[in-house]
Design an enzyme around this catalytic site. Structure first.
Site, short mmCIF file in Angstrom:
data_model
loop_
_atom_site.label_atom_id
_atom_site.label_comp_id
_atom_site.label_asym_id
_atom_site.label_seq_id
_atom_site.Cartn_x
_atom_site.Cartn_y
_atom_site.Cartn_z
CE1 TYR A 135 -3.21 -2.81 0.13
CE2 TYR A 135 -3.87 -2.13 2.31
CZ TYR A 135 -4.03 -2.95 1.22
OH TYR A 135 -5.01 -3.90 1.23
CE LYS A 190 0.56 -17.42 -1.73
NZ LYS A 190 -0.33 -18.58 -1.61
CG ASP A 222 -2.89 -19.91 0.36
OD1 ASP A 222 -2.08 -19.69 1.30
OD2 ASP A 222 -2.59 -20.67 -0.58
CG ASP A 246 -7.37 -3.93 3.95
OD1 ASP A 246 -8.40 -3.80 4.64
OD2 ASP A 246 -7.19 -3.30 2.89
CG ASP A 250 -12.86 -5.83 6.39
OD1 ASP A 250 -12.51 -5.23 7.42
OD2 ASP A 250 -13.33 -5.26 5.39
#
Ligand code: NAD
Length: 362
Positions: A135, A190, A222, A246, A250
């Site tokens: 980001y 990852k 994942d 992020d 959620d």
């Protein structure tokens, strides 16, 4: 103790008003000062994060934030959109550690889309690194592709990057948080595909040597996304980078059923923090007096615990919230048959009454 109060837009003003009433009920002396932020600040000063608001936030011990945004600003140039205020506050205050607890209250088990037995008693804490990763990484932009599958075609690119100190400091935050809980950290990465997250995994493993009492395991993102819906209670503290955090925070939030119940904290190295509900400004219900103020009230409790060193006052607020839920009071977002529907103000009244131990009327 100085608190900067930034209600923002939409339901922000309604829910922050209730959190302030709750704070006022405690026998603590705060200095609270309000300022405009987001769309409201843009309307008044032409910028979503005016200098005066930023100055107030920087000088405060903590910022109590409502929410910003409205669809009517979607066509504004990006730097003037309300949401930029949050990014500006994070950057200027150095808020690198985002805490998002996902707690399933006993009384709200049925609000979740998962089976009750999977989420009853759920209490996990997602710690998301907030100022690095793809980001913020440079370079980024659009260009004519120099190579790849379609040389010469228009392409866009971002840069994923983390430095060792950035990973070390968020890892310390996670291990220290785990020490106050059940002493387990899951680091999500990852590393099988990304160099950035191989470094992440190596550094988190190194830092873990300083916390021999905390158990560390690693999980690919994942798999973590899958495990969160398969067996969420297996997690305690989850630490991860900005983008994975992020998405996973959620996902974890929705396990509990209502976004209106979820607080969050974003802290810097000196424990100065910004406290806000995990939801947005909900323009669809703004001004109707029906928004759930509990996420903001619980954010105020986190503020007392993390930035203002008032853990007992935080406990009082959290117990009061459990008490009103046990009484069957519900705003529309968490209402179900057999419970009593109340508005924003009445929910605030009930929490205040529970703290002061007055009789609560439904
Ligand atoms: P949202 O979180 O505002 O609303 C999503 C849905 O949840 C809506 O139906 C809303 O009515 C409901 N909801 C949210 N909070 C609630 C509460 N406390 N009580 C009851 N119901 C609640 O997300 P959105 O609709 O995607 O975005 C609306 C605006 O908020 C956009 O401008 C977006 O950019 C902004 N936003 C701001 C923040 C922030 O300030 N941190 C975060 C997310 C979105």
């Amino acid at each position: 103790m100085k608190i900067a109060v930034l209600p923002g837009d939409g339901i922000g003003t309604e829910i922050v008003a209730e959190a302030i009433r709750v704070l006022d009920t405690l026998d603590l002396s705060f200095e609270m000062e309000s300022a405009l932020v987001g769309g409201a600040a843009y309307e008044a000063h032409g910028h979503p994060l005016p200098e005066s608001t930023l100055k107030l936030a920087k000088e405060a011990d903590a910022v109590l934030f409502g929410a910003v945004g409205d669809w009517k600003y979607d066509r504004l140039e990006r730097s003037l959109r309300p949401e930029q205020a949050i990014l500006g506050l994070r950057k200027n205050l150095g808020l690198f550690a985002n805490f998002r607890p996902a707690i399933c209250y006993e009384q709200l088990v049925d609000a979740s889309s998962l089976k009750p037995e999977l989420i009853a008693g759920l209490d996990i804490l997602i710690i998301r690194e907030l100022t690095g990763d793809i980001y913020f990484g440079q370079p980024r932009g659009r260009r004519s592709a120099p190579d790849g599958h379609f040389p010469g075609a228009e392409e866009a690119f971002d840069t994923m990057r983390y430095s060792r100190p950035e990973i070390e400091r968020i890892a310390h935050v996670a291990f220290q948080a785990a020490r106050k809980r059940s002493k387990r950290v899951t680091s999500v990465d990852k590393a099988n595909v990304l160099e950035t997250f191989q470094l992440w995994k190596d550094v988190v493993t190194e830092v873990s040597q300083q916390y021999p009492d905390v158990e560390l395991d690693h999980m690919y993102v994942d798999n973590a996304a899958m495990q969160l819906v398969k067996a969420p209670k297996k997690f305690d503290v989850v630490v991860t980078g900005n983008m994975f955090g992020d998405i996973l925070s959620d996902e974890a939030a929705m396990l509990t059923g209502s976004i209106g119940m979820l607080p969050s904290a974003s802290l810097n190295a000196s424990n100065q923090g910004l406290y806000e509900p995990s939801h947005g400004s909900a323009p669809d219900i703004a001004g109707k007096g029906v928004a759930n103020p509990l996420a903001t009230i619980l954010s105020a409790a986190m503020m007392l615990r993390f930035s203002l060193n008032q853990p007992e006052a935080a406990d009082r607020i959290e117990s009061a919230v459990k008490h009103v839920l046990a009484q069957g009071l519900r705003t529309a977002d968490i209402w179900s048959d057999g419970t009593t529907k109340v508005g924003t103000r009445e929910m605030g009244d009930a929490v205040v009454a529970a703290i002061t131990k007055k009789t609560i009327t439904g």
